[in-house]
Enzyme design. Structure first.
Site, mmCIF file in Angstrom:
data_model
loop_
_atom_site.group_PDB
_atom_site.id
_atom_site.type_symbol
_atom_site.label_atom_id
_atom_site.label_comp_id
_atom_site.label_asym_id
_atom_site.label_seq_id
_atom_site.Cartn_x
_atom_site.Cartn_y
_atom_site.Cartn_z
ATOM 1 N N VAL A 1 76.392 -6.714 92.431
ATOM 2 C CA VAL A 1 76.339 -7.890 93.302
ATOM 3 C C VAL A 1 76.305 -9.169 92.472
ATOM 4 C CG1 VAL A 1 75.012 -9.065 95.108
ATOM 5 C CG2 VAL A 1 75.252 -6.579 95.169
ATOM 6 N N CYS A 2 75.531 -9.176 91.412
ATOM 7 C CA CYS A 2 75.446 -10.360 90.545
ATOM 8 C C CYS A 2 76.790 -10.623 89.873
ATOM 9 C CB CYS A 2 74.367 -10.176 89.489
ATOM 10 S SG CYS A 2 72.702 -9.930 90.152
ATOM 11 N N ALA A 3 77.391 -9.581 89.368
ATOM 12 C CA ALA A 3 78.700 -9.712 88.718
ATOM 13 C C ALA A 3 79.730 -10.230 89.712
ATOM 14 C CB ALA A 3 79.128 -8.368 88.136
#
Length: 159
Positions: A53-55
């Site tokens: 999700v962060c990526a």
């Protein structure tokens, strides 16, 4: 995953001056809020580039920022600068800048440091949108760490 997490500090609110910060760039130099004076700034804050999700949020903002005139995006996590550099190289990230809070009080200053749970010490997923004069236009804190940030929220504030 549905479990409440406590955060240290308080997020800045719309209309307030954004608190100054010193973060660390990929080359280990300091990054300060004042470096972005005269530009609109989105702080894309998240736990770690090592999560899908962060990526995805970094990749999304890397594309989106080209559609936002006079806007910079700073992707802030506790990842070490070396890891962020590798991530950007592998993923062709060139339009956003990464910053590490590993030697900073950013998490407490911006009210995003998780103080309990399995990710304690990392940052919650949040957006802070700052105007050219350093005034906070708005903030968005994800209610679930596994959700992507509200990109539309940032886009609307910068329209």
């Amino acid at each position: 995953m549905g479990n409440p997490i406590n955060l240290a500090g308080r997020m800045p609110q719309a209309g307030e001056k954004a608190p100054d910060f010193t973060l660390t760039a990929q080359d280990l130099s300091d990054i300060k809020l004042s470096d972005f004076a005269g530009h609109r700034l989105v702080l894309n804050i998240f736990p770690s580039l090592d999560t899908d999700v962060c990526a995805a949020s970094v990749r999304h903002f890397n594309t989106m920022v080209s559609e936002l005139p006079d806007t910079k995006v700073l992707c802030v996590s506790m990842d070490l600068p070396f890891a962020a550099s590798r991530f950007c190289t592998v993923n062709g990230i060139k339009n956003v800048q990464t910053a590490s809070g590993f030697r900073s009080d950013f998490g407490k200053t911006y009210g995003v440091e998780m103080t309990d749970g399995p990710l304690r010490g990392l940052y919650a997923r949040a957006l802070v949108v700052i105007d050219r004069d350093g005034t906070v236009l708005g903030t968005s804190l994800c209610d679930e760490i596994t959700n992507e940030p509200d990109y539309g929220f940032a886009r609307e504030l910068l329209a």
